[in-house]
Design a protein around this motif. Structure first.
Motif, PDB file in Angstrom:
ATOM      1  N   ARG A  31       0.876  -1.177   0.000  1.00 34.99           N
ATOM      2  CA  ARG A  31       0.000   0.000   0.000  1.00 34.99           C
ATOM      3  C   ARG A  31       0.913   1.227   0.000  1.00 34.99           C
ATOM      4  O   ARG A  31       1.067   1.935   0.984  1.00 34.99           O
ATOM      5  N   GLU A  34      -0.116   5.155   0.811  1.00 32.60           N
ATOM      6  CA  GLU A  34      -0.336   5.372   2.240  1.00 32.60           C
ATOM      7  C   GLU A  34       0.971   5.249   3.014  1.00 32.60           C
ATOM      8  O   GLU A  34       1.233   5.990   3.959  1.00 32.60           O
ATOM      9  N   LYS A  91      -4.860   2.872  -6.505  1.00 33.26           N
ATOM     10  CA  LYS A  91      -5.022   2.992  -5.055  1.00 33.26           C
ATOM     11  C   LYS A  91      -6.482   2.732  -4.742  1.00 33.26           C
ATOM     12  O   LYS A  91      -7.371   3.208  -5.450  1.00 33.26           O
ATOM     13  N   GLN A  92      -6.751   1.965  -3.687  1.00 38.88           N
ATOM     14  CA  GLN A  92      -8.137   1.677  -3.315  1.00 38.88           C
ATOM     15  C   GLN A  92      -8.411   2.141  -1.890  1.00 38.88           C
ATOM     16  O   GLN A  92      -7.618   1.905  -0.984  1.00 38.88           O
ATOM     17  N   ILE A  93      -9.532   2.840  -1.731  1.00 36.72           N
ATOM     18  CA  ILE A  93      -9.978   3.298  -0.418  1.00 36.72           C
ATOM     19  C   ILE A  93     -11.325   2.642  -0.144  1.00 36.72           C
ATOM     20  O   ILE A  93     -12.235   2.704  -0.984  1.00 36.72           O
ATOM     21  N   ARG A  94     -11.443   2.016   1.006  1.00 32.13           N
ATOM     22  CA  ARG A  94     -12.718   1.394   1.370  1.00 32.13           C
ATOM     23  C   ARG A  94     -13.403   2.263   2.419  1.00 32.13           C
ATOM     24  O   ARG A  94     -12.851   2.493   3.496  1.00 32.13           O
ATOM     25  N   ILE A  95     -14.579   2.735   2.096  1.00 40.12           N
ATOM     26  CA  ILE A  95     -15.362   3.517   3.047  1.00 40.12           C
ATOM     27  C   ILE A  95     -16.342   2.572   3.739  1.00 40.12           C
ATOM     28  O   ILE A  95     -17.180   1.950   3.089  1.00 40.12           O
ATOM     29  N   PHE A 102     -15.347  11.675   5.135  1.00 37.27           N
ATOM     30  CA  PHE A 102     -15.108  11.413   3.714  1.00 37.27           C
ATOM     31  C   PHE A 102     -15.853  12.408   2.827  1.00 37.27           C
ATOM     32  O   PHE A 102     -16.475  12.038   1.830  1.00 37.27           O
ATOM     33  N   LEU A 107     -11.538  13.187  -0.488  1.00 40.07           N
ATOM     34  CA  LEU A 107     -11.269  12.240  -1.570  1.00 40.07           C
ATOM     35  C   LEU A 107     -10.508  12.864  -2.738  1.00 40.07           C
ATOM     36  O   LEU A 107      -9.640  12.228  -3.326  1.00 40.07           O
ATOM     37  N   THR A 238     -16.576   1.585  -2.256  1.00 37.27           N
ATOM     38  CA  THR A 238     -15.152   1.478  -2.561  1.00 37.27           C
ATOM     39  C   THR A 238     -14.766   2.574  -3.541  1.00 37.27           C
ATOM     40  O   THR A 238     -15.500   2.861  -4.491  1.00 37.27           O
ATOM     41  N   ASP A 240     -11.743   3.691  -6.126  1.00 40.38           N
ATOM     42  CA  ASP A 240     -10.550   3.253  -6.837  1.00 40.38           C
ATOM     43  C   ASP A 240      -9.949   4.438  -7.573  1.00 40.38           C
ATOM     44  O   ASP A 240     -10.647   5.142  -8.309  1.00 40.38           O
TER      45      ASP A 240
END
Length: 250
Positions: A31, A34, A91-95, A102, A107, A238, A240
């Motif tokens: 990752r 981050e 890059k992946q962000i999981r909400i 957020f 974002l 999600t 991306d």
């Protein structure tokens, strides 16, 4: 060194160690974006420790560690840049369900560099009143900068029910308001659109599973989170993030 100063340095030392530990964990998990942020924050904290420490042996140990972390951070930065150039960056962000913090700035601001002048939004659900407000808030973020957006392209779908007039008049009002800020809004409609994605002409592309409509309904008109989206609970979704060499035109 005073007791207060010593306690302050010790707190910085703990925070720096924890941040660097997190950076290494993220690094090992691939990752990298981050991880880079954590390395940079950890390095800054450890530099403050060196500045506040009189023990020369400890200073030297930290300088060596900082040098090691800076080298790794620079390697990650180069890797990310290469991935962007090759069009492979992801890059992946999981909400999580009911997560807060957020808002759109959270974002998008990282990708809205000063060179951004054109934006493409594909979202089939800019129809209902709250969805029109979502799009308006997104546009407000673009107006505030630091980018210098001059054109926004929106591709959405028509409201199939009685709300079509409200949808078209709302979008027209947003268009007129943006024009007052020197921004042109081009709106197109498609009955077959399904994808939800946002592109900037600096190569960044963001795909959100729920599009711009990932916020939950507020508990009331006078409840916390009604105005400030950072405080509004979210639906699970999600995000991306990709970087491409060429931004797609609609």
């Amino acid at each position: 060194m005073s007791r207060a100063g010593g306690d302050g340095t010790a707190a910085l030392e703990r925070a720096g160690a924890e941040t660097v530990k997190r950076a290494v964990e993220l690094d090992l998990a691939s990752r990298f974006q981050e991880s880079l942020v954590c390395y940079q924050e950890g390095i800054d904290l450890l530099l403050q420790v060196v500045k506040g420490t009189k023990d020369e042996a400890k200073k030297q140990r930290y300088r060596e560690k900082i040098s090691e972390y800076m080298t790794r951070a620079e390697d990650i930065k180069k890797y990310i840049e290469k991935e962007k150039q090759d069009g492979k960056y992801h890059k992946q962000i999981r909400i999580e369900e009911n997560a807060t913090g957020f808002g759109y700035e959270k974002l998008f601001q990282e990708y809205l560099t000063e060179i951004v002048s054109e934006v493409w939004v594909e979202d089939p659900y800019i129809r209902q009143v709250h969805q029109l407000y979502n799009f308006l808030r997104f546009c407000e973020m673009l107006v505030k900068g630091p980018c210098k957006v001059r054109t926004i392209h929106l591709l959405t779908s028509y409201d199939e029910g009685s709300g079509r007039n409200q949808q078209t008049s709302g979008l027209e009002e947003i268009k007129q308001s943006l024009r007052n800020h020197g921004i042109t809004l081009n709106v197109a409609f498609s009955s077959s659109i399904h994808d939800r994605e946002i592109r900037f002409n600096n190569g960044w592309m963001i795909k959100i599973g729920r599009g711009l409509d990932y916020f939950k309904r507020p508990q009331g008109r006078f409840s916390i989170g009604y105005c400030d989206f950072d405080l509004r609970p979210c639906h699970e979704t999600t995000v991306d993030v990709f970087h491409t060499k060429h931004t797609k035109k609609m």
